[in-house]
Enzyme design. Structure first.
Site, mmCIF file in Angstrom:
data_model
loop_
_atom_site.group_PDB
_atom_site.id
_atom_site.type_symbol
_atom_site.label_atom_id
_atom_site.label_comp_id
_atom_site.label_asym_id
_atom_site.label_seq_id
_atom_site.Cartn_x
_atom_site.Cartn_y
_atom_site.Cartn_z
ATOM 1 N N HIS A 42 0.839 -1.191 0.000
ATOM 2 C CA HIS A 42 0.000 0.000 0.000
ATOM 3 C C HIS A 42 0.876 1.244 0.000
ATOM 4 C CE1 HIS A 42 0.493 1.730 4.084
ATOM 5 N NE2 HIS A 42 0.719 0.480 4.468
ATOM 6 N N CYS A 43 0.265 2.367 -0.355
ATOM 7 C CA CYS A 43 0.877 3.684 -0.178
ATOM 8 C C CYS A 43 -0.205 4.578 0.426
ATOM 9 C CB CYS A 43 1.437 4.231 -1.483
ATOM 10 S SG CYS A 43 0.270 4.259 -2.860
ATOM 11 N N GLU A 44 -0.180 5.846 0.175
ATOM 12 C CA GLU A 44 -1.178 6.720 0.814
ATOM 13 C C GLU A 44 -2.594 6.407 0.334
ATOM 14 O OE1 GLU A 44 -2.043 11.470 1.693
ATOM 15 O OE2 GLU A 44 -0.444 10.893 0.304
#
Length: 252
Positions: free
Chosen positions: A157-159
């Site tokens: 995941h990222c933001e």
């Protein structure tokens, strides 16, 4: 008219980005040979390639027709997925990830690793418990040098799970395929997921699983210089590599 062998050679050629090579003998290599010798040499070269191609075609068809199979065809996916933004990636909800953390899937998976692809200041400002901060391609490659366990899953995941997380997830699969090209479809990490909507969504729904309980966005007035620094650092790999990996299917 194309023969089955010709189709096999074409399929191998199409899979060259994954490390597969067609071994059809070149014309100039056999031009000086007698017809009988040419046939023998051609048959010798064709044998392994065509057999490998037919095996490859079987696997590709299985992966294409059955989206529930993980990428090494050994079993079906362990976690329920949601329809995310990236159709080539398996996405899971914040609820499912929190259930994984709580051990509700321990009967179908042995272990999990959460790969947070945000920049360090974002990670330090708040992350999912137990997550690993890996925003550089080199740090993703390190995963492939580490020992793996059966039924181990990765969650990227990222933001927002819009760009950085998906790109790193595809990069891992691409390099994993290259590493295991002699044993296709074997993989070090055949079961990988993307956290739908990323850390922001997870924090909004499951902040009690975050450490510290905070959310620092990538665009933050206190970290303008950090953003420039880490963005440049994370894009230091070549444009050629980027183009080469962008066309690959994570399923295959």
């Amino acid at each position: 008219m194309a023969t089955d062998d010709d189709e096999c050679y074409q399929m191998i050629s199409d899979m060259e980005p994954f490390g597969f090579k067609a071994t059809k003998p070149k014309a100039d290599t056999i031009s000086f040979m007698t017809p009988g010798a040419k046939r023998s040499l051609t048959k010798y070269h064709q044998g392994d390639s065509v057999k490998a191609c037919r095996d490859l075609k079987t696997v590709v068809n299985k992966l294409t027709l059955n989206e529930d199979l993980i990428a090494d065809c050994s079993r079906t996916y362990s976690l329920p997925s949601v329809a995310g933004k990236h159709q080539d990636l398996k996405s899971i909800s914040p609820q499912t990830l929190s259930d994984v953390i709580d051990g509700r899937y321990k009967n179908v998976i042995n272990s999990y690793r959460i790969i947070d692809c945000r920049y360090p200041y974002e990670f330090e400002g708040g992350h999912i418990e137990g997550a690993e901060n890996r925003y550089l391609h080199a740090s993703i490659l390190e995963l492939l040098q580490q020992s793996t366990a059966e039924k181990q899953i990765l969650v990227f995941h990222c933001e927002f799970s819009s760009e950085r997380g998906p790109k790193m997830m595809r990069f891992l699969r691409s390099k994993d395929r290259e590493l295991n090209k002699e044993n296709y479809p074997a993989l070090n990490y055949p079961e990988v997921y993307l956290l739908d909507e990323g850390y922001k969504s997870f924090f909004n729904e499951k902040s009690m699983y975050c450490d510290p309980i905070n959310y620092k966005p990538m665009i933050h007035y206190e970290h303008s210089s950090d953003l420039r620094h880490f963005r440049a650092k994370s894009k230091s790999w070549t444009a050629g590599e980027k183009r080469r990996h962008a066309k690959r299917s994570i399923r295959l």
